[in-house]
Write a protein that holds these residues in place. Structure first.
Motif: not given
Lengths: 262, 262
Positions: B216-224, B245-251, B255-260
């Motif tokens: 949960q914490r990591k997902m939320l931190k991504l801001g998407m 999802f916030n599509r814009a942020v997700y997309k 691009q750079e690869g979700i740092g997850f």
DNA sequence: TCAAAAGTGTTTCCAATACACCCATGA
DNA sequence: TCATGGGTGTATTGGAAACACTTTTGA
């Protein structure tokens, strides 16, 4: 010039019946020398344009083997890292043939020979292969279509025929993304090398400089490097260690992806 | 049965001249429902064997567009994530046709029609495409060769024709490796979902359980993720938040690869 | 009131980063 | 002796992982 073309036509004309239609392979063969990443390119006869080494697929040949054959014929090396990375199938690949100076010269010349003309004028879908080779060991050999076979630094790529520049770019993207899954050092460096050699190689690929101290610590921690005796350098500084790879450990690490952040 | 075959032959026979020889596409279309990853499969007429949705490439059609066409025709959906992942070109693909029960039935039946017989008996090199679809939105439609089109859980895959099992496995490998570059949640989950839905999805893909709190914490931190009002659950526990999802942020992240790290 | 799941907080540990320090070498 | 690069050490930071605690809900 014309006798060049005689040699050029005949092998293809004989082979055509034995080839799969519509399919080709192109190889982006990467090497490393003088702190530069390089790609093996062919310079075509008459038009003088450059191209990636490529070829057709025999009816009785695996796709991968076709790429392997091209690779061997151009570099003289057989045991090289080779992997498919993308298949290029847009329509523009063939329509561009009519306006691409390099390809057009080839087509025009073959107008006499209906069979070959129709073959090369056809639409091809091409699978791109990615290869890593030790430049020092290679013996570049031009194919029937070309007059030169040379290593060119990726920082100064000439205009290539058709979509070969795109294919090259895609291969370099692949290199960046797959870094931790490719035998970079093992394939591109000589048997013995210094830590600086290795670092410079990664810096060339990543396009940025890395911290010397941290690079060394992390690399050594992976356990795939074997430290040899010292190097007689002849330079005005401390002689660095020489290293070689422990192939077994390296290969094992690549399976899971080297856990290395750069 | 025989009228089934009439319908089967005729469209292909007419089309053949308009198709590229030797090349096909196969789609591994993934969906997610009831906490299970699923693949869209076709059950072939008469032989009853299952196969991946696939098709041929028109002479005047991009390779990618051929896959897109197959995808649309089977799912009824057009705006779906679709990406090429590997091209299968081994000789065994065609030699196996003679002993594969599913394919052999097809070949045998077509012995009457020389044109179609030679076409399907030919060697094909097939480019595999990877797709992600929201099962709830799809309307599976069989093609001319098949009687059923259904979602099958990847944990209980039937025997598929030719090398389609291999293709599926390779697609799932691709999913695992490319996790941070694929719009997993966006493509597979409904508009609104709970954090548990998202976690269960990732757990299904990774094949192991994850720590709830950290996920949960990591997902939320991504801001998407956008947190909505509460969900009326009807379960004997605290009602969870709904997210979209916030599509814009997700997309952008993709691009750079979700740092997850999972 | 109780079990189940949700939301939040805390502690520990390790890796990444930046950078300092001394060492060896040949000009 | 001095500039240059090599080898090693250290302080800081941030994220990953494990887990504890409280809250909400319907049965």
């Amino acid at each position: 010039m014309s006798d060049n073309f005689e040699k050029l036509i005949s092998p293809l004309e004989k082979e055509i019946d034995d080839l799969l239609p519509s399919i080709s392979v192109d190889c982006v063969i990467l090497g490393y020398k003088n702190q530069q990443l390089k790609v093996l390119l062919l310079q075509w006869k008459h038009s003088g344009k450059w191209a990636l080494p490529g070829g057709f697929v025999r009816r009785n040949e695996n796709l991968d083997d076709a790429a392997q054959r091209v690779l061997e014929q151009r570099t003289g090396l057989s045991k090289i890292f080779l992997k498919q990375f993308h298949t290029f199938g847009s329509l523009e690949r063939s329509t561009i043939k009519q306006i691409d100076a390099g390809y057009k010269a080839l087509i025009d010349f073959h107008k006499q020979n209906k069979k070959v003309y129709e073959w090369i004028n056809n639409r091809f879908i091409s699978t791109g292969y990615f290869a890593l080779a030790d430049i020092r060991k290679t013996h570049p050999i031009p194919d029937a279509f070309s007059q030169k076979c040379e290593w060119k630094p990726i920082t100064a790529m000439p205009d290539l025929i058709l979509d070969h520049n795109t294919i090259t770019e895609k291969a370099l993207d692949y290199l960046g993304v797959q870094l931790n899954y490719l035998p970079i050092g093992l394939s591109l460096l000589p048997q013995k090398f210094t830590m600086q050699d290795l670092q410079k190689l990664y810096e060339a690929i990543l396009g940025r400089s890395l911290d010397r101290s941290n690079f060394q610590r992390k690399m050594l921690k992976l356990g795939m490097l074997v430290r040899k005796e010292k190097l007689m350098t002849g330079a005005a500084n401390k002689a660095p260690y020489l290293y070689s790879f422990n192939r077994a450990v390296y290969k094992k690490l690549l399976q899971e992806g080297i856990g290395f952040s750069y």
